[in-house]
Design an enzyme around this catalytic site. Sequence first.
Site, PDB file in Angstrom:
ATOM      1  N   ILE A 171       0.881  -1.163   0.000  1.00 27.16           N
ATOM      2  CA  ILE A 171       0.000   0.000   0.000  1.00 27.16           C
ATOM      3  C   ILE A 171       0.923   1.220   0.000  1.00 27.16           C
ATOM      4  CG2 ILE A 171      -0.197  -0.120   2.527  1.00 27.16           C
ATOM      5  CD1 ILE A 171      -2.918   1.213   2.328  1.00 27.16           C
ATOM      6  N   SER A 172       0.726   2.143  -0.928  1.00 19.72           N
ATOM      7  CA  SER A 172       1.625   3.292  -1.069  1.00 19.72           C
ATOM      8  C   SER A 172       1.568   4.191   0.157  1.00 19.72           C
ATOM      9  CB  SER A 172       1.239   4.117  -2.307  1.00 19.72           C
ATOM     10  OG  SER A 172       1.420   3.367  -3.483  1.00 19.72           O
ATOM     11  N   GLN A 173       2.661   4.926   0.381  1.00 21.00           N
ATOM     12  CA  GLN A 173       2.679   5.850   1.503  1.00 21.00           C
ATOM     13  C   GLN A 173       1.603   6.915   1.294  1.00 21.00           C
ATOM     14  OE1 GLN A 173       6.709   7.713   0.031  1.00 21.00           O
ATOM     15  NE2 GLN A 173       5.954   8.982   1.688  1.00 21.00           N
TER      16      GLN A 173
END
Length: 213
Positions: free
Chosen positions: A61-63
């Site tokens: 999950i992207s920052q």
Amino acid sequence: MVDPVRLRERMVREQIMARGVTDSSVLVAMKTIPRHLFVEEALAFKAYNDSPLPIGEGQTISQPYIVALMSELLEIEPGMTVLEIGTGSGYQAAVLAQMGADVFTVERIRKLFYTARKRFMDMRMFNVKLKLDDGTMGWPEQAPYDRIIVTAGGPEIPEPLIDQLAESGRMLIPVGETKRNQTLVLIEKKDGKIIRTDKGSCAFVDLVGSHGW
């Protein structure tokens, strides 16, 4: 766990607004969507940290900042149709849906697809539609799309995605000649012409498929 509402407010203030994201619809969506529900329970306490997190199957999950930046660059307006390539946890799609978009999202990994679908059902996010398929081929049956967002990096911009982008549409995609080292590219279609603008370096998981790695 500390109150997640307070954690989201701090995330938006310190990680997103502090880096220049100003779109109010993005900020409200990021404050609203419970990011901790999009990671495994054991990692929920890290959900609002300034970093990507593993979600299984070699994916992440992207920052929060990257999610906010890409959402702002898309320039979403309520009622727009958005194609997302790489559903992953579903968090990016949830943010876009919260902003009022009708999201069509494609995931190639079966386990992630079913997990994300259950999340959307549990959250009653009925403006998100999912498909299990090769994302590099897009979702032609629902085209054209006002916006396209690709959340994995490939060696080139898939031609099917360009074809499915509507006139005056915008597409964001990480592109690079080597894996995990890409440039975030904004594609705009104007009068039938393609305009490319680089938006800085980034690192995403690999875009796998017929038009990927």
